[in-house]
Write a protein that holds these residues in place. Structure first.
Motif, PDB file in Angstrom:
ATOM      1  N   THR A  36      30.360  44.454  -3.340  1.00  0.00           N
ATOM      2  CA  THR A  36      29.475  44.890  -2.256  1.00  0.00           C
ATOM      3  C   THR A  36      28.055  44.541  -2.688  1.00  0.00           C
ATOM      4  N   ARG A  37      27.074  44.864  -1.840  1.00  0.00           N
ATOM      5  CA  ARG A  37      25.697  44.519  -2.208  1.00  0.00           C
ATOM      6  C   ARG A  37      25.191  45.317  -3.408  1.00  0.00           C
ATOM      7  N   ILE A  57      30.829  48.225 -11.835  1.00  0.00           N
ATOM      8  CA  ILE A  57      29.568  47.773 -12.462  1.00  0.00           C
ATOM      9  C   ILE A  57      28.514  47.786 -11.366  1.00  0.00           C
ATOM     10  N   GLN A  58      27.409  48.468 -11.642  1.00  0.00           N
ATOM     11  CA  GLN A  58      26.309  48.496 -10.666  1.00  0.00           C
ATOM     12  C   GLN A  58      25.604  47.140 -10.690  1.00  0.00           C
ATOM     13  N   ILE A  59      25.325  46.598  -9.525  1.00  0.00           N
ATOM     14  CA  ILE A  59      24.613  45.310  -9.459  1.00  0.00           C
ATOM     15  C   ILE A  59      23.244  45.438 -10.137  1.00  0.00           C
ATOM     16  N   SER A  60      22.625  46.618 -10.010  1.00  0.00           N
ATOM     17  CA  SER A  60      21.292  46.814 -10.598  1.00  0.00           C
ATOM     18  C   SER A  60      21.331  46.759 -12.126  1.00  0.00           C
ATOM     19  N   ASP A  61      22.534  46.855 -12.725  1.00  0.00           N
ATOM     20  CA  ASP A  61      22.638  46.773 -14.190  1.00  0.00           C
ATOM     21  C   ASP A  61      22.954  45.355 -14.668  1.00  0.00           C
ATOM     22  N   ILE A  62      23.262  44.460 -13.723  1.00  0.00           N
ATOM     23  CA  ILE A  62      23.680  43.099 -14.108  1.00  0.00           C
ATOM     24  C   ILE A  62      22.448  42.203 -14.247  1.00  0.00           C
ATOM     25  N   LEU A 173      22.649  38.619  -5.463  1.00  0.00           N
ATOM     26  CA  LEU A 173      22.590  40.086  -5.350  1.00  0.00           C
ATOM     27  C   LEU A 173      21.860  40.684  -6.552  1.00  0.00           C
ATOM     28  N   THR A 174      22.172  40.138  -7.715  1.00  0.00           N
ATOM     29  CA  THR A 174      21.572  40.638  -8.957  1.00  0.00           C
ATOM     30  C   THR A 174      20.060  40.497  -8.954  1.00  0.00           C
ATOM     31  N   ARG A 175      19.592  39.401  -8.373  1.00  0.00           N
ATOM     32  CA  ARG A 175      18.135  39.171  -8.352  1.00  0.00           C
ATOM     33  C   ARG A 175      17.480  39.857  -7.158  1.00  0.00           C
ATOM     34  N   ASP A 176      18.265  40.577  -6.385  1.00  0.00           N
ATOM     35  CA  ASP A 176      17.721  41.375  -5.285  1.00  0.00           C
ATOM     36  C   ASP A 176      16.963  40.487  -4.294  1.00  0.00           C
ATOM     37  N   ILE A 177      17.550  39.309  -4.031  1.00  0.00           N
ATOM     38  CA  ILE A 177      16.922  38.387  -3.082  1.00  0.00           C
ATOM     39  C   ILE A 177      17.411  38.784  -1.688  1.00  0.00           C
ATOM     40  N   SER A 185      27.958  31.713   2.955  1.00  0.00           N
ATOM     41  CA  SER A 185      27.863  30.273   2.664  1.00  0.00           C
ATOM     42  C   SER A 185      26.437  29.758   2.912  1.00  0.00           C
ATOM     43  N   ASN A 186      25.633  30.566   3.632  1.00  0.00           N
ATOM     44  CA  ASN A 186      24.227  30.175   3.851  1.00  0.00           C
ATOM     45  C   ASN A 186      23.302  30.674   2.734  1.00  0.00           C
ATOM     46  N   TRP A 187      23.858  31.456   1.836  1.00  0.00           N
ATOM     47  CA  TRP A 187      23.002  32.008   0.779  1.00  0.00           C
ATOM     48  C   TRP A 187      22.663  30.917  -0.236  1.00  0.00           C
ATOM     49  N   VAL A 188      21.385  30.831  -0.563  1.00  0.00           N
ATOM     50  CA  VAL A 188      20.958  29.785  -1.514  1.00  0.00           C
ATOM     51  C   VAL A 188      20.327  30.453  -2.737  1.00  0.00           C
ATOM     52  N   LEU A 189      20.777  30.041  -3.894  1.00  0.00           N
ATOM     53  CA  LEU A 189      20.201  30.575  -5.132  1.00  0.00           C
ATOM     54  C   LEU A 189      19.144  29.605  -5.651  1.00  0.00           C
ATOM     55  N   GLN A 190      17.900  30.025  -5.563  1.00  0.00           N
ATOM     56  CA  GLN A 190      16.811  29.174  -6.046  1.00  0.00           C
ATOM     57  C   GLN A 190      16.736  29.280  -7.571  1.00  0.00           C
ATOM     58  N   PRO A 191      16.390  28.164  -8.247  1.00  0.00           N
ATOM     59  CA  PRO A 191      16.234  28.284  -9.703  1.00  0.00           C
ATOM     60  C   PRO A 191      15.070  29.206 -10.052  1.00  0.00           C
ATOM     61  N   ARG A 192      15.177  29.852 -11.170  1.00  0.00           N
ATOM     62  CA  ARG A 192      14.110  30.761 -11.596  1.00  0.00           C
ATOM     63  C   ARG A 192      12.894  29.984 -12.077  1.00  0.00           C
ATOM     64  N   GLY A 193      11.717  30.589 -11.931  1.00  0.00           N
ATOM     65  CA  GLY A 193      10.483  29.958 -12.416  1.00  0.00           C
ATOM     66  C   GLY A 193      10.437  29.971 -13.941  1.00  0.00           C
ATOM     67  N   LYS A 194       9.726  29.008 -14.493  1.00  0.00           N
ATOM     68  CA  LYS A 194       9.679  28.853 -15.950  1.00  0.00           C
ATOM     69  C   LYS A 194       8.617  29.757 -16.581  1.00  0.00           C
ATOM     70  N   LEU A 195       9.005  30.383 -17.676  1.00  0.00           N
ATOM     71  CA  LEU A 195       8.077  31.281 -18.369  1.00  0.00           C
ATOM     72  C   LEU A 195       7.472  30.603 -19.592  1.00  0.00           C
TER      73      LEU A 195
END
Ligand SMILES: Nc1ncnc2c1ncn2[C@@H]1O[C@H](COP(=O)(O)OP(=O)(O)OP(=O)(O)O)[C@@H](O)[C@H]1O
Length: 699
Positions: A36-37, A57-62, A173-177, A185-195
């Motif tokens: 679930t979300r 497992i809570q998504i907020s812990d992942i 879901l983990t990144r709370d986007i 199928s429309n969900w897109v995972l953008q790469p993370r910004g570089k630190l």
């Protein structure tokens, strides 16, 4: 099976994905996964309903989800790079250099598979667990992997696609986007910004690099965060980098050190011509020093414990962060301007901070030792503190001021003035070499200079303190002075752990997150003939954007690209020139002081809840004054009560929220500390810059 799945997902939550997997690597029976979300439910599929065991497992812990991959050890892409002493290399060209030391971790820590035909997912989570023999909770690493069964998905590519779908959705879901589309199928995972990660190898007990390698880098890998890690090779290196580099190459800068390197970073950014946009660059901090006050404040605000696992909790916050505005304070000292994020202290607190430098290998415990010594050899300081209070000032009832008259809030500003005097003077702050220990800034504006601690010679009170308190091999030995009883009381509250770390018994109750203080949004600056009056409001004049205290910043909407723009100096409408009288509506307090502390974060250390109702961006300077007349015993008790923040209720402590203040020491002895950096006592003044900086935090 379907009915079990419905049971698992407690029906009220919308099911995003469902599937059947083997628990890897055991391959014992099938597991039903329901996503679930907010949660991932999994339980073994069995014909016998009595063996039904649901786990959640809570998504907020992942922190992240990967596809199972074939391979041996993990070689981290970000890797770490040492600084260089090569004379012709500028700090920023070091970033392009290729001298990386690869960081390698055993594959099994990250579930690498041996058979390339294996498809599945591996989930990295950090749920809270109760500590053994304690009611306290701490986050613990949990790694769990699931393999896509070869039936009914017989074709390898289909199994791979299934694993990839789960990985993508889990990470989104983990990144709370936020996803408005119901069709995953429309969900897109953008790469993370570089630190850009800056590690000070000498901070605190000198373990910042080891901490990074063993505790931070693995979680960054789990969360798929790209980074470049640089080990600073000299004092001032961070500030040079932040002044020079193209900030648009980076999502944010992360400091693995103490507060000193954060100070360098902020002041480096504020020396840029484009400071007003560059200061929007998110800053993350991970505790590697002996003073990690900002980390403590961020963890406290996020409801994470400030315990021995603080690195893990801080890294977790970094991975799950939102970008949050943070107040800065502009501090004007003669011929120089400093941007402070933590505190200005004078009197006993400054003395403890500075004089306990020699115990820096004890980590934060150095402050406890320093406090005991300084209370034994108590000094008072004569001077004047003037301030512009937020609320109506009532000297009889300082800690209970109610009527809010003034409040300025977060702003992004672009002054119309073309003068660059503020930044020019700021640039003088950190050009000169900087001592790692016993460091100080000299007030003649010549930059950093080594400062000898005022020990034994010529300082009899210090000698008495040293005689009364001996520290040998990690043990405290009490002297025979008149304060012995008090000292025994304080030392009874100290435990000496095996690794010679001293911890005060009075621990802060940090389980509950700090709550926003609920102040209203209205702004009504007091009439101030120096606030450049006219009909324009402060916001209009300085292009302030008023945000509510709980508002997050959308990084996409802000620019911190390194364009050279004609930004003027930081406006300080509440301040008069330092050599002129303060405005008439300021309050002036004169006398002998034990301490004056202006604090804008909750914590000054993990066991020092200095301003309990402060908030990262509350727009206030929390001023704390203790005048002479307090006994050593009462002062001991006061310091012990810092852990819980209950010192603010002490009759000896005057607490007042202000927007600006001026400190005028009349004596030249002692120290002034700004964010843990030492300055000679001389007049200074400061004004809040609400929400000017950005930090990676969780509210
Ligand atoms: N490679 C280096 N060598 C010497 N000094 C450095 C180096 N890198 C950074 N520094 C300086 O070390 C100072 C102290 O580090 P920082 O405050 O972050 O850690 P700390 O352990 O909390 O320090 P302290 O205990 O001295 O307050 C920084 O302000 C920075 O200027």
């Amino acid at each position: 099976m379907t009915s079990l799945a419905s049971k698992m997902a407690t029906i009220s939550e919308e099911v995003v994905l469902e599937g059947e997997f083997f628990l890897y690597p055991k391959k014992k029976g099938l597991y039903k996964l329901t996503l679930t979300r907010h949660r991932l439910f999994f339980s073994p599929i069995s014909n016998n309903s009595t063996t039904y065991e649901e786990q959640i497992i809570q998504i907020s812990d992942i922190v992240g989800c990967h596809c199972l991959e074939k391979g041996g050890n993990v070689i981290l892409a970000g890797a770490a790079m040492t600084g260089s002493n090569e004379p012709n290399k500028t700090s920023s060209s070091l970033l392009e250099a290729d001298n990386y030391e690869p960081l390698e971790f055993p594959g099994q820590n990250f579930f690498k598979v041996s058979d390339p035909a294996t498809c599945g997912i591996v989930i990295y989570a950090y749920p809270f667990k109760r500590k053994r023999f304690s009611s306290k909770r701490t986050r613990c690493r949990q790694v769990i992997a699931f393999e896509v069964p070869s039936s009914p998905l017989e074709v390898f590519e289909e199994r791979k696609k299934e694993a990839l779908k789960w990985k993508t959705v889990m990470n989104i879901l983990t990144r709370d986007i936020s996803n408005s589309s119901v069709d995953i199928s429309n969900w897109v995972l953008q790469p993370r910004g570089k630190l850009l990660i800056l590690i000070n190898p000498h901070s605190g007990p000198g373990k910042a690099y080891v901490i990074f390698k063993n505790e931070i880098a693995p979680m960054l890998f789990e969360a798929d965060i790209p980074y470049k890690a640089i080990i600073t090779d000299h004092a001032g290196h961070a500030s040079e980098l932040l002044k020079e580099i193209n900030l648009s190459d980076w999502y944010g800068v992360v400091i693995v050190s103490g507060d000193g390197l954060i100070f360098e970073t902020i002041n480096g950014i504020m020396q840029r011509d484009d400071w007003a946009s560059s200061i929007n660059m998110p800053i993350g901090c991970l505790p590697g020093g002996s003073g990690n006050a900002l980390c403590c404040a961020i963890n406290y605000a996020a409801g994470q414990p400030l315990d021995s696992s603080m690195v893990l909790h801080s890294t977790f916050i970094l991975v799950k962060h939102k970008v949050i505005p943070m107040d800065l304070v502009i501090v004007q000292i003669p011929d120089n301007t400093i941007f402070s994020f933590l505190s200005v202290t004078w009197g006993i607190m400054a003395d403890i901070d500075y004089e306990s430098e020699k115990y820096r290998n004890l980590g934060e415990a150095r402050f406890t030792i320093g406090a005991i010594k300084r209370i034994l050899s108590l000094r008072t300081y004569r001077g004047r503190i003037s301030f512009l209070p937020v609320a109506e000032y009532n000297p009889q009832d300082l800690s209970n001021s109610k009527k809010v008259l003034t409040k300025i809030r977060r702003f992004s500003l672009r002054s119309r003035s073309s003068s660059k005097s503020t930044n020019d003077s700021a640039s003088r702050t950190s050009n000169s070499p900087r001592m790692l220990t016993k460091r100080c800034y000299s007030m003649d504006n010549s930059g950093y200079s080594e400062h000898q601690l005022r020990m034994a010679e010529g300082d009899t009170t210090q000698v008495q303190a040293d005689e009364a308190l001996n520290i040998h091999n990690g043990k405290l030995e009490l002297g025979q002075g008149e304060e012995q009883e008090s000292m025994q009381k304080l030392c009874a509250g100290l435990t000496v752990t095996e690794n010679k770390q001293f911890t005060a018994c009075a621990e802060a109750n940090v389980e509950g997150a700090a709550t926003a203080n609920g102040l209203e949004n209205s702004i009504e600056l007091p009439h101030n003939k120096y606030n450049h009056g006219g009909d324009e409001t402060y916001e209009e004049q300085y292009k302030m954007t008023i945000l509510s205290e709980t508002q997050e910043v959308n990084v996409e909407e802000e620019t911190y690209h390194g364009k050279k723009s004609d930004f003027g100096p930081v406006p300080t409408p509440l301040l008069t020139p330092l050599d002129k009288e303060v405005p008439e509506n300021w309050v002036k307090v004169e006398g002998e002081f034990i301490l004056v502390a202006a604090v804008y974060q909750t914590h000054l250390g993990s066991d020092m809840l200095a301003a309990p109702d402060a908030h990262l961006n509350d727009g206030h300077i929390h001023l704390m004054i203790v005048r002479e007349g307090i006994s050593r015993n009462a002062l001991l008790n006061l310091f012990l009560s810092f852990g819980q923040g209950s010192h603010v209720h002490s009759p000896y402590v005057e607490s007042v929220k202000v927007l600006a203040f001026r400190l005028e020491p009349e004596t030249s002895n002692g120290n002034i500390m700004i964010d843990g950096e030492r300055f000679d006592p001389s007049p200074l003044q400061a004004q809040i810059l609400p929400g000017l900086a950005r930090v990676m935090a969780i509210k």
